[in-house]
Design an enzyme around this catalytic site. Sequence first.
Site, mmCIF file in Angstrom:
data_model
loop_
_atom_site.group_PDB
_atom_site.id
_atom_site.type_symbol
_atom_site.label_atom_id
_atom_site.label_comp_id
_atom_site.label_asym_id
_atom_site.label_seq_id
_atom_site.Cartn_x
_atom_site.Cartn_y
_atom_site.Cartn_z
ATOM 1 N N SER A 234 18.417 44.196 46.904
ATOM 2 C CA SER A 234 17.954 45.249 46.030
ATOM 3 C C SER A 234 18.754 46.537 46.252
ATOM 4 O O SER A 234 19.945 46.552 46.056
ATOM 5 C CB SER A 234 16.459 45.443 46.247
ATOM 6 N N ASP A 461 13.922 39.046 37.233
ATOM 7 C CA ASP A 461 13.658 39.978 38.334
ATOM 8 C C ASP A 461 13.005 41.234 37.770
ATOM 9 O O ASP A 461 13.538 41.862 36.859
ATOM 10 C CB ASP A 461 14.970 40.328 39.027
ATOM 11 N N HIS A 489 11.649 38.977 42.658
ATOM 12 C CA HIS A 489 12.670 39.944 43.049
ATOM 13 C C HIS A 489 13.576 39.347 44.113
ATOM 14 O O HIS A 489 13.119 39.009 45.202
ATOM 15 C CB HIS A 489 11.980 41.205 43.573
#
Length: 520
Positions: A234, A461, A489
């Site tokens: 991320s 996502d 995610h």
Amino acid sequence: MLRTSAAAVAVAGLILSGCTGGSDAASPTGSATRAAGGASATPGPASPAPSPEELKKYYGQKPAWRDCGVSGFQCATLRAPLDYAKPAGPEIELAVSRVRATGPGERIGSLLVNPGGPGGSAVGYLQGYAGIGYPEPVRARYDMVAVDPRGVARSEPVACLTGPEMDAYTQVDQTPDDQAEVNALTASFKRFAAGCEKRTGAVLPHVSTVETARDMDILRAVLGDARLHYVGASYGTFLGATYAELFPGRVGRLVLDGAMDPSLSALDLNRDQTAGFETAFRAFAADCVARPDCPLGTGTVESAGQALRKFFHAADAAPVPTGEKRALGESLATTGVIAAMYDEGAWPQLREALTRAIGGEGSALLALADSYYEREPDGTYSNLMYANAAVNCLDLPPAYQGPADAAKAAPSFTEASPVFGEGLAWAALNCTYWPTPATGRPHRITAEGAAPVLVVGTTRDPATPYKWARSLADQLSSGTLLTYEGDGHTAYGRGSDCVDTAINTYLLEGTPPTPRKRCS
């Protein structure tokens, strides 16, 4: 990686410069954050690059490794300049942890891991998950290493509010209905920013991603590695890409999972992520309405969205009791739902929480919101949300100049997500009042000359939309895109043997998958 429990992964992400998220140290997934408006501006480093001679004492330091008190892990402190423009000035101390390669097989080097955020504790992630949960062949041949980024957790953490003050902040209405509520929301952002400035002081202007990437290069050298091997999730993908931009010749094997797009403005990033949460909600709703006990009805995805909005509006008018002093208002209810969007394994938990909340008992949905904010049962909070805002507000100029801009943008956010759009539009207002001006700018990262970089994107996502991964892979001169067709995610360690095999092969052999490889 191994799949962790739904409870762990449900709260594994952060991103929006105004919204908040959570990053569970025991989770394999990450957290996000960045922004920018399609512009191709040049990078805006927080400080000019110092000369090698000026940094010699940092690159040559010898950390004193000690037992962490966590089985098998060692800890040490890394020193770095507080301000890279003044390397002879004050220093900052960063917490580092490692677990040595277990063998068999020849040791490749150190593998640095970062779970995202910004604000997620990399040391906590290493000790709680990566150092014991990464695939055994990877752990056999790498020393697993983590450093808490400056301003995060154990590394001179940013501090902003007391527990009661943070409780109040998380309950402020983020869908203002009139000027009085707009004033209350803007006042809450101003109090938050002022608290960070008061409690953090000199560190606050020096927690940018560029500075953290420079810290990572010092750590690389201190560990004795010629190149940096790294897995970032991320926001950790933006950190890894920034490192590649600054030090392309020192790039080893970089995995960027759940990728950010550094060419986006804060406004566009927030709006894109809002659409990502809508995509995730629609996947949840499709699953839910097919079940006879769905709390949002057994009709269509659209009717489920209408039912959830109706519940949010009801909670705004009359917060749901939770059995404690904090009732479940619209803001906390929305946060609780968003928390469960990060992993499909949390959907049963969300269905149960919504069933109870719609029935008049909000404690389960409040618990999801608390986990997202990393609130402890005693009412204290980790510094996750404080570091998240501090880094985001340095890395990009604010999305808005004031409330009028937020009001103007709100319809486009609602178009992106009828369920979450209005609240997330107003949440992006927080950096408007930040006491330290942004030092970064949106720009494309090409990292010319870097070794092959593996970029991973998940098609549904919620926090880092798939198109960001496509964009970053295209920007990087040596980028290869690996696609996971699925929910949740990030992708590594989430149950796809195809994804895990491709990433493991890259980490162990240095060979990226075939271009545009897709997995399910």
